[in-house]
Design an enzyme around this catalytic site. Structure first.
Site, PDB file in Angstrom:
ATOM      1  N   ASP A  88     -59.147 -29.279 -72.703  1.00  0.00           N
ATOM      2  CA  ASP A  88     -57.770 -29.548 -73.114  1.00  0.00           C
ATOM      3  C   ASP A  88     -57.790 -29.669 -74.636  1.00  0.00           C
ATOM      4  O   ASP A  88     -58.303 -30.656 -75.175  1.00  0.00           O
ATOM      5  CB  ASP A  88     -57.271 -30.841 -72.466  1.00  0.00           C
ATOM      6  N   VAL A  89     -57.261 -28.671 -75.336  1.00  0.00           N
ATOM      7  CA  VAL A  89     -57.370 -28.668 -76.798  1.00  0.00           C
ATOM      8  C   VAL A  89     -56.523 -29.751 -77.456  1.00  0.00           C
ATOM      9  O   VAL A  89     -56.640 -29.969 -78.671  1.00  0.00           O
ATOM     10  CB  VAL A  89     -57.025 -27.283 -77.399  1.00  0.00           C
ATOM     11  N   TYR A 104     -42.546 -22.922 -81.771  1.00  0.00           N
ATOM     12  CA  TYR A 104     -43.618 -21.926 -81.658  1.00  0.00           C
ATOM     13  C   TYR A 104     -43.895 -21.264 -83.006  1.00  0.00           C
ATOM     14  O   TYR A 104     -45.058 -21.136 -83.423  1.00  0.00           O
ATOM     15  CB  TYR A 104     -43.221 -20.879 -80.618  1.00  0.00           C
ATOM     16  N   ASN A 111     -59.159 -17.186 -70.469  1.00  0.00           N
ATOM     17  CA  ASN A 111     -59.229 -16.836 -69.047  1.00  0.00           C
ATOM     18  C   ASN A 111     -58.113 -15.879 -68.619  1.00  0.00           C
ATOM     19  O   ASN A 111     -58.035 -15.482 -67.466  1.00  0.00           O
ATOM     20  CB  ASN A 111     -59.190 -18.106 -68.183  1.00  0.00           C
ATOM     21  N   GLY A 126     -54.810 -12.865 -70.254  1.00  0.00           N
ATOM     22  CA  GLY A 126     -54.056 -12.251 -71.332  1.00  0.00           C
ATOM     23  C   GLY A 126     -54.890 -11.786 -72.503  1.00  0.00           C
ATOM     24  O   GLY A 126     -55.980 -11.224 -72.349  1.00  0.00           O
ATOM     25  N   ILE A 127     -54.382 -12.047 -73.699  1.00  0.00           N
ATOM     26  CA  ILE A 127     -55.049 -11.631 -74.926  1.00  0.00           C
ATOM     27  C   ILE A 127     -56.432 -12.270 -75.041  1.00  0.00           C
ATOM     28  O   ILE A 127     -57.405 -11.617 -75.416  1.00  0.00           O
ATOM     29  CB  ILE A 127     -54.176 -11.976 -76.153  1.00  0.00           C
TER      30      ILE A 127
END
Length: 232
Positions: free
Chosen positions: A48-49, A140, A11, A13-14
């Site tokens: 929600d992954v 990250y 939804n 950005g990339i």
């Protein structure tokens, strides 16, 4: 022939650029979001992954509207940056749960339909940080590096069923995240990029469209970074 495409975190950005690139070529595109909604021109589903039940419900919605997912782009991701000495357990595990375990959950769910169809394209959105590392991003970088192992293991398991699993490793791309960096940091970034500029989200989308059409590219990591990593 139009394919059923699902882009997680599509939804903005990339992810949004990737979703629109597929839509422009005539595919049936769905994007997941966590309640913020999706652009009117795309089919949005709440997901929600970090929750397998939420993932299953989202897939059922997409399957009812577009048919089984044929192209999966696992793009949903978060950051929670801090130096290692200050990084607590919750910050580490929450980033991995979204970025890495979330990708596992959606890939596992997509596999069901792909195996039946004997066709599937999985694309995992990683980062140049997966190979180069970055101070303050132990969590990250670990999550994004893990995606490479996930994709290559899927390739070993499912390539014979005409299912591919590839990784895109974007470098510094013009997104809201980059907008937040200081002018000094911006100059430092550009000094390390041979192309001398930031990438556009559309350039990442071009790579995704390519991988979705490439039947004999499997288990690959495709950098989209202006030469920053030189393929590592």
């Amino acid at each position: 022939m139009a394919r059923s495409v699902l882009v997680t975190g599509g939804n903005r950005g990339i992810g949004l650029s990737i979703a629109r690139a597929f839509a422009e070529q005539g595919d049936k595109v769905a994007v997941t979001h966590r309640g913020s909604g999706a652009p009117a021109d795309l089919f949005g589903v709440t997901c929600d992954v970090t929750d397998a039940e939420s993932v299953d419900a989202a897939f059922k919605e997409v399957e009812a509207a577009h048919g089984p997912v044929e192209v999966l782009v696992a793009n949903a991701g978060v950051t929670d940056d801090t130096l290692l000495m200050r990084l607590d357990e919750g910050q580490f595990t929450s980033v991995l749960d979204t970025n890495l375990a979330g990708a596992y959950r959606v890939a596992k769910r997509a596999t069901r339909g792909m195996l039946r169809a004997k066709y599937g394209r999985m694309i995992f959105i990683s980062s140049v940080v997966a190979m180069s590392g970055s101070p303050g991003q132990v969590n990250y970088a670990a999550s994004k590096a893990g995606l490479i192992g996930v994709a290559r293991s899927i390739t070993r398991e499912l390539a014979s069923r005409n299912i591919t699993a590839n990784v895109i490793a974007p470098g510094f791309i013009k997104t809201a995240m980059i907008d937040d960096v200081t002018d000094r940091r911006h100059e430092e970034i550009l000094a390390n990029v041979p192309a001398g500029r930031l990438g556009d989200v559309e350039e990442v989308a071009e790579a995704a469209v390519f991988l979705a059409g490439a039947s004999y590219v499997n288990g690959a990591v495709l950098p989209v970074d202006g030469g920053l990593g030189m393929g590592h």
